[in-house]
Design a protein around this motif. Structure first.
Motif, PDB file in Angstrom:
ATOM      1  N   ALA A   1       0.807  -1.229   0.000  1.00 42.16           N
ATOM      2  CA  ALA A   1       0.000   0.000   0.000  1.00 42.16           C
ATOM      3  C   ALA A   1       0.838   1.276   0.000  1.00 42.16           C
ATOM      4  CB  ALA A   1      -0.953  -0.005   1.200  1.00 42.16           C
ATOM      5  N   MET A   2       2.066   1.198   0.484  1.00 42.30           N
ATOM      6  CA  MET A   2       2.909   2.391   0.522  1.00 42.30           C
ATOM      7  C   MET A   2       3.490   2.629  -0.866  1.00 42.30           C
ATOM      8  SD  MET A   2       4.071   4.875   2.395  1.00 42.30           S
ATOM      9  CE  MET A   2       4.723   4.865   4.050  1.00 42.30           C
ATOM     10  N   PRO A   3       3.207   3.806  -1.455  1.00 44.30           N
ATOM     11  CA  PRO A   3       3.761   4.101  -2.789  1.00 44.30           C
ATOM     12  C   PRO A   3       5.295   4.087  -2.751  1.00 44.30           C
ATOM     13  CG  PRO A   3       2.124   5.744  -2.143  1.00 44.30           C
ATOM     14  CD  PRO A   3       2.388   4.903  -0.939  1.00 44.30           C
ATOM     15  N   GLU A   4       5.891   3.662  -3.847  1.00 46.42           N
ATOM     16  CA  GLU A   4       7.352   3.529  -3.872  1.00 46.42           C
ATOM     17  C   GLU A   4       8.064   4.838  -3.541  1.00 46.42           C
ATOM     18  OE1 GLU A   4      10.919   1.356  -6.300  1.00 46.42           O
ATOM     19  OE2 GLU A   4       8.989   1.549  -7.278  1.00 46.42           O
ATOM     20  N   ASP A   5       7.499   5.966  -3.953  1.00 42.96           N
ATOM     21  CA  ASP A   5       8.167   7.240  -3.670  1.00 42.96           C
ATOM     22  C   ASP A   5       8.116   7.612  -2.188  1.00 42.96           C
ATOM     23  OD1 ASP A   5       5.383   7.821  -3.772  1.00 42.96           O
ATOM     24  OD2 ASP A   5       5.759   9.885  -4.413  1.00 42.96           O
ATOM     25  N   LYS A   6       7.407   6.845  -1.381  1.00 44.78           N
ATOM     26  CA  LYS A   6       7.329   7.086   0.064  1.00 44.78           C
ATOM     27  C   LYS A   6       8.153   6.066   0.856  1.00 44.78           C
ATOM     28  CE  LYS A   6       4.075  10.318  -0.065  1.00 44.78           C
ATOM     29  NZ  LYS A   6       4.259  11.673   0.368  1.00 44.78           N
ATOM     30  N   TRP A   7       8.823   5.137   0.184  1.00 45.46           N
ATOM     31  CA  TRP A   7       9.574   4.112   0.901  1.00 45.46           C
ATOM     32  C   TRP A   7      10.790   4.682   1.634  1.00 45.46           C
ATOM     33  CZ3 TRP A   7       9.624  -1.616   0.658  1.00 45.46           C
ATOM     34  CH2 TRP A   7       8.343  -2.111   0.446  1.00 45.46           C
TER      35      TRP A   7
ATOM     36  N   TYR B   1       4.730  -4.308  12.252  1.00 44.70           N
ATOM     37  CA  TYR B   1       3.475  -3.974  11.573  1.00 44.70           C
ATOM     38  C   TYR B   1       2.856  -2.750  12.247  1.00 44.70           C
ATOM     39  CZ  TYR B   1      -1.348  -4.104  10.040  1.00 44.70           C
ATOM     40  OH  TYR B   1      -2.570  -3.747   9.539  1.00 44.70           O
ATOM     41  N   GLY B   2       2.791  -2.758  13.565  1.00 44.31           N
ATOM     42  CA  GLY B   2       2.222  -1.622  14.296  1.00 44.31           C
ATOM     43  C   GLY B   2       2.974  -0.323  14.023  1.00 44.31           C
ATOM     44  N   GLN B   3       4.294  -0.410  13.929  1.00 40.22           N
ATOM     45  CA  GLN B   3       5.085   0.779  13.626  1.00 40.22           C
ATOM     46  C   GLN B   3       4.766   1.297  12.222  1.00 40.22           C
ATOM     47  OE1 GLN B   3       9.266  -0.068  14.340  1.00 40.22           O
ATOM     48  NE2 GLN B   3       8.750  -1.123  16.244  1.00 40.22           N
ATOM     49  N   LEU B   4       4.690   0.378  11.263  1.00 41.96           N
ATOM     50  CA  LEU B   4       4.478   0.796   9.879  1.00 41.96           C
ATOM     51  C   LEU B   4       3.056   1.268   9.610  1.00 41.96           C
ATOM     52  CD1 LEU B   4       6.754  -1.645   7.881  1.00 41.96           C
ATOM     53  CD2 LEU B   4       7.191   0.684   8.651  1.00 41.96           C
ATOM     54  N   VAL B   5       2.108   0.842  10.431  1.00 41.83           N
ATOM     55  CA  VAL B   5       0.755   1.416  10.343  1.00 41.83           C
ATOM     56  C   VAL B   5       0.851   2.929  10.523  1.00 41.83           C
ATOM     57  CG1 VAL B   5      -1.421   1.638  11.633  1.00 41.83           C
ATOM     58  CG2 VAL B   5      -0.597  -0.618  10.971  1.00 41.83           C
ATOM     59  N   GLU B   6       1.653   3.346  11.497  1.00 40.19           N
ATOM     60  CA  GLU B   6       1.822   4.785  11.738  1.00 40.19           C
ATOM     61  C   GLU B   6       2.491   5.472  10.559  1.00 40.19           C
ATOM     62  OE1 GLU B   6       0.480   6.523  14.227  1.00 40.19           O
ATOM     63  OE2 GLU B   6      -0.437   4.598  14.727  1.00 40.19           O
ATOM     64  N   TYR B   7       3.466   4.836   9.937  1.00 41.92           N
ATOM     65  CA  TYR B   7       4.132   5.422   8.775  1.00 41.92           C
ATOM     66  C   TYR B   7       3.113   5.675   7.653  1.00 41.92           C
ATOM     67  CZ  TYR B   7       8.956   4.407  10.423  1.00 41.92           C
ATOM     68  OH  TYR B   7      10.147   4.372  11.093  1.00 41.92           O
ATOM     69  N   LEU B   8       2.248   4.696   7.412  1.00 45.37           N
ATOM     70  CA  LEU B   8       1.229   4.866   6.380  1.00 45.37           C
ATOM     71  C   LEU B   8       0.291   6.007   6.743  1.00 45.37           C
ATOM     72  CD1 LEU B   8       2.175   2.151   5.090  1.00 45.37           C
ATOM     73  CD2 LEU B   8      -0.232   1.690   4.686  1.00 45.37           C
ATOM     74  N   ARG B   9      -0.205   5.990   7.958  1.00 42.37           N
ATOM     75  CA  ARG B   9      -1.164   7.029   8.378  1.00 42.37           C
ATOM     76  C   ARG B   9      -0.547   8.422   8.329  1.00 42.37           C
ATOM     77  NH1 ARG B   9      -6.033   5.168   9.913  1.00 42.37           N
ATOM     78  NH2 ARG B   9      -6.206   2.978  10.490  1.00 42.37           N
ATOM     79  N   MET B  10       0.739   8.530   8.645  1.00 42.69           N
ATOM     80  CA  MET B  10       1.414   9.833   8.560  1.00 42.69           C
ATOM     81  C   MET B  10       1.497  10.323   7.117  1.00 42.69           C
ATOM     82  SD  MET B  10       4.565   9.432  11.191  1.00 42.69           S
ATOM     83  CE  MET B  10       4.326   9.213  12.947  1.00 42.69           C
ATOM     84  N   ASN B  11       1.316   9.406   6.177  1.00 41.09           N
ATOM     85  CA  ASN B  11       1.329   9.759   4.757  1.00 41.09           C
ATOM     86  C   ASN B  11      -0.074   9.765   4.156  1.00 41.09           C
ATOM     87  OD1 ASN B  11       4.204  10.051   3.517  1.00 41.09           O
ATOM     88  ND2 ASN B  11       4.373   8.483   5.091  1.00 41.09           N
ATOM     89  N   GLY B  12      -1.080   9.803   5.021  1.00 41.37           N
ATOM     90  CA  GLY B  12      -2.464   9.903   4.553  1.00 41.37           C
ATOM     91  C   GLY B  12      -3.016   8.617   3.953  1.00 41.37           C
TER      92      GLY B  12
END
Length: 184
Positions: free
Chosen positions: A53-59, A166-177
């Motif tokens: 789900a995370m776009p490549e430009d946000k990795w 997984y819990g940490q990366l949920v936050e990364y996604l949410r911080m990117n909308g």
């Protein structure tokens, strides 16, 4: 008459909800691998969907506000999980695990495509170890640098570890909308 109708309706609704509840419940595990996979397959699916789900430009994203000094980028988190999966699988199989998974390990993967392939490969390795787990080897020693003194504790650590990230990366996604797929 109205009471009978209401009683009949309540009975139908109750039976219908019991039937739906039974349909959602996974089958009763019959083996040790089935028991482990009740949780493992869910987190494997959710973690993979989250990474996709995370776009490549946000990795290359990593949080900077608050207490986020020296945290990993999204890509580094995914690579760390893949390396850790590989390490536990190899250690449980009696092979030499990769070194320094805390820093991503020796695998050269860098792009989203490469990292997703590495992640999938690491899940395949863990899936094999889970499939090979029996009552006879569950408490076998698991010597090596990665957590778990026996196969059971190493498998528990593996499930805990990916769940933590997984819990940490949920936050990364949410911080990117982005709403994580499992939350939709």
């Amino acid at each position: 008459m109205m009471n009978r109708l209401l009683t009949l309706l309540a009975g139908v609704l109750l039976l219908g909800s019991l039937n739906l509840s039974a349909q959602r419940r996974p089958p009763e595990p019959k083996t040790i691998p089935d028991s482990i996979n009740l949780i493992w397959k869910d987190i494997e699916h959710d973690f993979t969907a989250l990474a996709e789900a995370m776009p490549e430009d946000k990795w290359s994203f990593k949080p900077t506000q608050g207490e986020f000094k020296n945290v990993r980028t999204f890509a580094e988190q995914v690579k760390h999980v893949a390396c850790s999966n590989e390490a536990w699988a190899k250690q449980m199989s009696g092979e030499k695990p990769p070194a320094r998974c805390d820093l991503g390990g020796p695998n050269p993967a860098k792009t989203k495509t490469e990292l997703m392939a590495y992640l999938h490969d690491s899940f395949t390795m863990i899936d094999k170890v889970i499939g090979d787990t029996t009552e006879g080897n569950l408490l076998h020693a698991n010597p090596g640098p990665y957590w778990g003194t026996n196969r059971l504790s190493a498998l528990v650590a593996t499930v805990w570890h990916i769940s933590d990230h997984y819990g940490q990366l949920v936050e990364y996604l949410r911080m990117n909308g982005i709403v994580p797929p499992a939350s939709k």
